[in-house]
Design an enzyme around this catalytic site. Sequence first.
Site, PDB file in Angstrom:
ATOM      1  N   SER A  61     -66.374  88.045 -33.598  1.00 50.46           N
ATOM      2  CA  SER A  61     -65.482  87.040 -34.167  1.00 50.46           C
ATOM      3  C   SER A  61     -64.494  86.568 -33.114  1.00 50.46           C
ATOM      4  CB  SER A  61     -64.717  87.634 -35.358  1.00 50.46           C
ATOM      5  OG  SER A  61     -63.620  86.817 -35.711  1.00 50.46           O
ATOM      6  N   GLU A  62     -64.111  85.310 -33.191  1.00 47.62           N
ATOM      7  CA  GLU A  62     -63.110  84.788 -32.256  1.00 47.62           C
ATOM      8  C   GLU A  62     -61.743  85.422 -32.478  1.00 47.62           C
ATOM      9  OE1 GLU A  62     -63.297  81.706 -35.640  1.00 47.62           O
ATOM     10  OE2 GLU A  62     -64.621  83.142 -34.628  1.00 47.62           O
TER      11      GLU A  62
ATOM     12  N   CYS B 164     -64.208  95.232 -46.512  1.00 44.93           N
ATOM     13  CA  CYS B 164     -65.105  94.635 -47.497  1.00 44.93           C
ATOM     14  C   CYS B 164     -65.313  95.535 -48.710  1.00 44.93           C
ATOM     15  CB  CYS B 164     -66.445  94.299 -46.848  1.00 44.93           C
ATOM     16  SG  CYS B 164     -67.206  95.687 -46.006  1.00 44.93           S
TER      17      CYS B 164
ATOM     18  N   GLU C   6     -74.511  92.110 -44.441  1.00 44.56           N
ATOM     19  CA  GLU C   6     -73.528  92.762 -45.301  1.00 44.56           C
ATOM     20  C   GLU C   6     -72.435  91.747 -45.567  1.00 44.56           C
ATOM     21  OE1 GLU C   6     -70.038  93.745 -45.366  1.00 44.56           O
ATOM     22  OE2 GLU C   6     -70.108  95.869 -44.868  1.00 44.56           O
TER      23      GLU C   6
ATOM     24  N   GLY D  88     -70.003  89.769 -42.729  1.00 42.66           N
ATOM     25  CA  GLY D  88     -69.092  88.661 -42.963  1.00 42.66           C
ATOM     26  C   GLY D  88     -69.143  88.195 -44.402  1.00 42.66           C
ATOM     27  N   SER D  89     -68.738  86.968 -44.628  1.00 42.56           N
ATOM     28  CA  SER D  89     -68.656  86.445 -45.992  1.00 42.56           C
ATOM     29  C   SER D  89     -70.015  85.988 -46.495  1.00 42.56           C
ATOM     30  CB  SER D  89     -67.676  85.270 -46.048  1.00 42.56           C
ATOM     31  OG  SER D  89     -68.217  84.137 -45.379  1.00 42.56           O
TER      32      SER D  89
END
Length: 483
Positions: free
Chosen positions: A181-182, A289, A255, A232-233
């Site tokens: 991720s950034e 999460c 996931e 992630g989402s």
Amino acid sequence: MMQALKFGHKKLYIDGQLTEASDGKTFEVICPADEKPTATIAWASIEDTNRALESAQKGFETWSVMPLEVRLQWIDKLRNKIIENSNLLRESIMYEMGKTWQGSEEDLTSIINSLKYYSDEIQLRQDIPIEDKDGSHEHHMVSQPLGVAVAFLAYNFPLLNLGFKLGPALASGSSIILKPSEFSPLSAYIIGELCAEIDFPRGVVNVICGDLKDVGIPLCESKIPRLITMIGSTETAQKLIVQSARTSIKRYSMECGGNAPFIVMDDANLELAVNIGAALKIGNTGQICVAPNRFFVHESLIDKFSEGLVTKFGNTKIGFGRENNPDMGPLANEGSVKKVQGIVKESISQGGELIYGGNSIDGKGYYFEPTVIRMKDNNAEILQHEIFGPVAIIVPFKTKEEVIGLANNTDAGLASYVFAENKETLNYFAKNLEFGEVQLNGVKYDIYLPHGGVKNSGIGVDCSTYALDDYLVKKRVTLALNK
């Protein structure tokens, strides 16, 4: 004079080499504790992405045929290098994520354990014989390395997420492109540096980060990857599947987001439930999460549970720094603060009662108070949103049949928690909760325990021996017997 950045500048890792972006672009990594730059990273172009893809394919061609004992020696060498640089990696996570020093240990331990676990586990894999009903043939199911894997990583656990992908990929004989991720790319770039230091076989591991159009979409649309894996989402997973399916059939291991129910029955050990519930919301500032989103508490215990949670949150030490030893740090970025603040406001507008916290903390850094909200309407629309922050929304219920309906009323299905003493009650929830994980009277995660969801919480599995299956091809080999 400009102050030197704590972690300086980090380069892309492609084809066994540390390299600048082809167009010279860089990106600032911001520390969420003080909003100051802590490092810069090379920001990949589409040319760099294509080089990483080609490199990974070549790397796979050598890594997949390398004798297993040699592969495992390389994995062990990388693992030892990571252990040698433990403090550096933990500090990088602190500064890119705002984690507590204690919280950074889980990330480091996870990648170390993953590399060891999958090195051991791959040695246990054997060809599986299949009985021939006529006795005329011999059959075996053989596992072989899959190919190039592309791993999109969430920001919340930079090295844990990376380790969940790197371990099974390397052990299986697959190569991998890591796209962090950034918001938290620093520790992944350091892993690239460590690979370069030990001259890890070229192309087997690649680390790049950049804009969606230059990195994310080209990685998906390329025909080279055989596996797209992600943490992630749900929304991101859907986009990745659409983008990647345009050009070739690929495997997916994803996931996705959760909406975990935390159910406290009338006979529950209240102190245990309060302690675990508070820890799951304070840990990593609720950016987990599997953190509980919806606290369903039996109406006979809801006042005491709420009071207990408020007490725990009130005693939470918020801050940053190894010496300060806080219990909870900031959220990862400004967008997260706005999202969590929006959820609090929406909860109140939908009939919720704010009983503790509810605000961002003034001053530098993306800090937010641990927050407790009591909802009267157990079907409020806000209960469908993943919070990803230190907010506990408490909802009353009367019967186990009622709360099962409430808990399952979500498109997500990752983790769930139940606290009760009656064994029949626990069995009822274990059978009827529609989640990939049902945790009863406690919580445990480890590299050897399967981690995955149902419904819109993803496909495939992280951790455990089952994760290896995502990185291996199963092939039937049949031999005709001469008689």
